[in-house]
Design an enzyme around this catalytic site. Sequence first.
Site, PDB file in Angstrom:
ATOM      1  N   ASN A  12       0.865  -1.186   0.000  1.00 50.05           N
ATOM      2  CA  ASN A  12       0.000   0.000   0.000  1.00 50.05           C
ATOM      3  C   ASN A  12       0.900   1.235   0.000  1.00 50.05           C
ATOM      4  O   ASN A  12       1.496   1.574   1.009  1.00 50.05           O
ATOM      5  CB  ASN A  12      -0.896  -0.044   1.255  1.00 50.05           C
ATOM      6  CG  ASN A  12      -1.731   1.208   1.408  1.00 50.05           C
ATOM      7  OD1 ASN A  12      -1.777   2.059   0.517  1.00 50.05           O
ATOM      8  ND2 ASN A  12      -2.403   1.338   2.550  1.00 50.05           N
ATOM      9  N   TRP A  13       0.963   1.876  -1.150  1.00 50.11           N
ATOM     10  CA  TRP A  13       1.884   3.024  -1.294  1.00 50.11           C
ATOM     11  C   TRP A  13       1.311   4.303  -0.686  1.00 50.11           C
ATOM     12  O   TRP A  13       1.969   5.335  -0.664  1.00 50.11           O
ATOM     13  CB  TRP A  13       2.214   3.258  -2.772  1.00 50.11           C
ATOM     14  CG  TRP A  13       2.945   2.119  -3.430  1.00 50.11           C
ATOM     15  CD1 TRP A  13       3.341   0.948  -2.842  1.00 50.11           C
ATOM     16  CD2 TRP A  13       3.373   2.027  -4.794  1.00 50.11           C
ATOM     17  NE1 TRP A  13       3.981   0.130  -3.745  1.00 50.11           N
ATOM     18  CE2 TRP A  13       4.008   0.777  -4.966  1.00 50.11           C
ATOM     19  CE3 TRP A  13       3.265   2.872  -5.901  1.00 50.11           C
ATOM     20  CZ2 TRP A  13       4.545   0.356  -6.186  1.00 50.11           C
ATOM     21  CZ3 TRP A  13       3.801   2.460  -7.126  1.00 50.11           C
ATOM     22  CH2 TRP A  13       4.439   1.223  -7.254  1.00 50.11           C
ATOM     23  N   LYS A  14       0.072   4.255  -0.242  1.00 48.87           N
ATOM     24  CA  LYS A  14      -0.592   5.423   0.359  1.00 48.87           C
ATOM     25  C   LYS A  14      -0.431   6.649  -0.561  1.00 48.87           C
ATOM     26  O   LYS A  14      -0.432   6.502  -1.787  1.00 48.87           O
ATOM     27  CB  LYS A  14      -0.069   5.653   1.782  1.00 48.87           C
ATOM     28  CG  LYS A  14      -0.197   4.369   2.629  1.00 48.87           C
ATOM     29  CD  LYS A  14       0.033   4.546   4.085  1.00 48.87           C
ATOM     30  CE  LYS A  14      -0.135   3.205   4.799  1.00 48.87           C
ATOM     31  NZ  LYS A  14       0.051   3.296   6.241  1.00 48.87           N
ATOM     32  N   HIS A  98      -9.444   1.079   5.160  1.00 45.64           N
ATOM     33  CA  HIS A  98      -8.157   1.264   5.840  1.00 45.64           C
ATOM     34  C   HIS A  98      -8.365   2.200   7.036  1.00 45.64           C
ATOM     35  O   HIS A  98      -9.166   3.139   6.966  1.00 45.64           O
ATOM     36  CB  HIS A  98      -7.133   1.849   4.860  1.00 45.64           C
ATOM     37  CG  HIS A  98      -5.747   1.820   5.406  1.00 45.64           C
ATOM     38  ND1 HIS A  98      -5.297   2.730   6.341  1.00 45.64           N
ATOM     39  CD2 HIS A  98      -4.721   0.954   5.191  1.00 45.64           C
ATOM     40  CE1 HIS A  98      -4.053   2.434   6.662  1.00 45.64           C
ATOM     41  NE2 HIS A  98      -3.669   1.362   5.979  1.00 45.64           N
ATOM     42  N   GLU A 100      -6.711   4.576   8.136  1.00 44.25           N
ATOM     43  CA  GLU A 100      -6.492   6.005   7.848  1.00 44.25           C
ATOM     44  C   GLU A 100      -7.741   6.627   7.219  1.00 44.25           C
ATOM     45  O   GLU A 100      -8.029   7.801   7.438  1.00 44.25           O
ATOM     46  CB  GLU A 100      -5.255   6.170   6.945  1.00 44.25           C
ATOM     47  CG  GLU A 100      -3.973   5.918   7.731  1.00 44.25           C
ATOM     48  CD  GLU A 100      -2.818   5.380   6.910  1.00 44.25           C
ATOM     49  OE1 GLU A 100      -2.857   5.449   5.668  1.00 44.25           O
ATOM     50  OE2 GLU A 100      -1.865   4.868   7.528  1.00 44.25           O
ATOM     51  N   GLU A 170      -5.084  -5.054  10.648  1.00 41.62           N
ATOM     52  CA  GLU A 170      -4.087  -4.003  10.839  1.00 41.62           C
ATOM     53  C   GLU A 170      -4.360  -3.303  12.172  1.00 41.62           C
ATOM     54  O   GLU A 170      -5.204  -2.391  12.236  1.00 41.62           O
ATOM     55  CB  GLU A 170      -4.163  -2.973   9.706  1.00 41.62           C
ATOM     56  CG  GLU A 170      -3.825  -3.540   8.345  1.00 41.62           C
ATOM     57  CD  GLU A 170      -3.249  -2.483   7.407  1.00 41.62           C
ATOM     58  OE1 GLU A 170      -2.186  -2.743   6.835  1.00 41.62           O
ATOM     59  OE2 GLU A 170      -3.836  -1.393   7.266  1.00 41.62           O
ATOM     60  N   GLY A 176       2.684   2.329  10.870  1.00 42.40           N
ATOM     61  CA  GLY A 176       3.613   3.452  10.728  1.00 42.40           C
ATOM     62  C   GLY A 176       4.351   3.821  12.004  1.00 42.40           C
ATOM     63  O   GLY A 176       4.940   4.892  12.093  1.00 42.40           O
ATOM     64  N   SER A 216       3.733  -2.068  10.363  1.00 47.11           N
ATOM     65  CA  SER A 216       5.191  -2.111  10.575  1.00 47.11           C
ATOM     66  C   SER A 216       5.824  -3.448  10.183  1.00 47.11           C
ATOM     67  O   SER A 216       6.718  -3.933  10.861  1.00 47.11           O
ATOM     68  CB  SER A 216       5.527  -1.749  12.026  1.00 47.11           C
ATOM     69  OG  SER A 216       5.126  -0.419  12.302  1.00 47.11           O
ATOM     70  N   GLY A 237       3.038  -1.090   4.322  1.00 46.31           N
ATOM     71  CA  GLY A 237       3.039   0.337   4.013  1.00 46.31           C
ATOM     72  C   GLY A 237       4.450   0.809   3.673  1.00 46.31           C
ATOM     73  O   GLY A 237       4.956   0.593   2.576  1.00 46.31           O
ATOM     74  N   GLY A 238       5.116   1.421   4.648  1.00 45.88           N
ATOM     75  CA  GLY A 238       6.423   2.048   4.432  1.00 45.88           C
ATOM     76  C   GLY A 238       7.431   1.175   3.692  1.00 45.88           C
ATOM     77  O   GLY A 238       8.104   1.645   2.764  1.00 45.88           O
TER      78      GLY A 238
HETATM   79  P1  13P Z   1       3.231   0.439   7.706  1.00 46.07           P
HETATM   80  O1  13P Z   1       3.760  -0.831   7.114  1.00 46.07           O
HETATM   81  O2  13P Z   1       3.948   1.657   7.229  1.00 46.07           O
HETATM   82  O3  13P Z   1       3.129   0.341   9.206  1.00 46.07           O
HETATM   83  O4  13P Z   1       1.720   0.616   7.174  1.00 46.07           O
HETATM   84  C1  13P Z   1       0.848  -0.449   7.247  1.00 46.07           C
HETATM   85  C2  13P Z   1      -0.370  -0.128   6.486  1.00 46.07           C
HETATM   86  O5  13P Z   1      -1.121   0.759   6.840  1.00 46.07           O
HETATM   87  C3  13P Z   1      -0.645  -0.888   5.264  1.00 46.07           C
HETATM   88  O6  13P Z   1      -1.920  -0.667   4.785  1.00 46.07           O
END
Ligand code: 13P
Length: 259
Positions: A12-14, A98, A100, A170, A176, A216, A237-238
């Site tokens: 997920n590149w957000k 998600h 967020e 999640e 994050g 993470s 994510g990251g």
């Molecule tokens: P991180 O891997 O950056 O913690 O993010 C997880 C995430 O929200 C994937 O959708």
Amino acid sequence: MQTLRKPVIAGNWKMHKTIAGARELAEAVVRGFPEVSQATLILIPPFTAIQEVRKTISAAGVEVGAQNVFWEEKGAFTGEISPLQLKEAGCRFVVIGHSERRQHFGETDETVRKKTLAALGHDLYPIVCIGETLEERENNQTLARIRTQLEKSVFSLDESSFSRVVLAYEPIWAIGTGRNASPEQAQEVHSFIRSLVAGRYGKTVADCAIILYGGSVKPNNAFSLAREKDVDGFLVGGASLEAESFLAIAREALRAVRD
Ligand code: 13P
């Protein structure tokens, strides 16, 4: 992870990457893909880069997804994107609910339910996200929260529709933050999710359900998390913003299956 379930590693590149940056990252993933082709890799760029990523990966067998969808097919809904439009751009998957989006954009279990139905109606595979806050975990409300989210968002689906849903656990406190759930914490929730699915749809559907962990995930924790019986892959994510770390996570997940 049980061997009958092929590991799924979704990035997920957000709200990261320009079109050029997305192409570069997708190209690097494609170059490394032969080594991890036993896994399903899904790249989830921002809307503006979906088509570019789709073009880059199409011959390689890597999948593309979107980060959100609206439940209507078309109409006066400024700023929204429809399942039809995602399908046309080449998506096969779409992330729904998600945390967020729940936190910043008013997503609820009810909107997740409507979006999931709409995505399924257009042959997209929904990746439905669920997870608890730190406060809920500390107050021993994690499992109750997970149960409510599932019941309100996806358990009204019929069996054949539900079979196309990918679930992603999640925990919000792990997103994050660099603080991943321990393998035991992840396994506890994943096995609880699978037992709820078994209660609703039966054991065969539950055994085949894909339940990803997100929060993470890094190359150095992917192996121990993926070794857990009910962890079928990751929503990253990251660490998905660099091909090297994303591919390393896929390698670790595959190593866990073979272990
Ligand atoms: P991180 O891997 O950056 O913690 O993010 C997880 C995430 O929200 C994937 O959708």
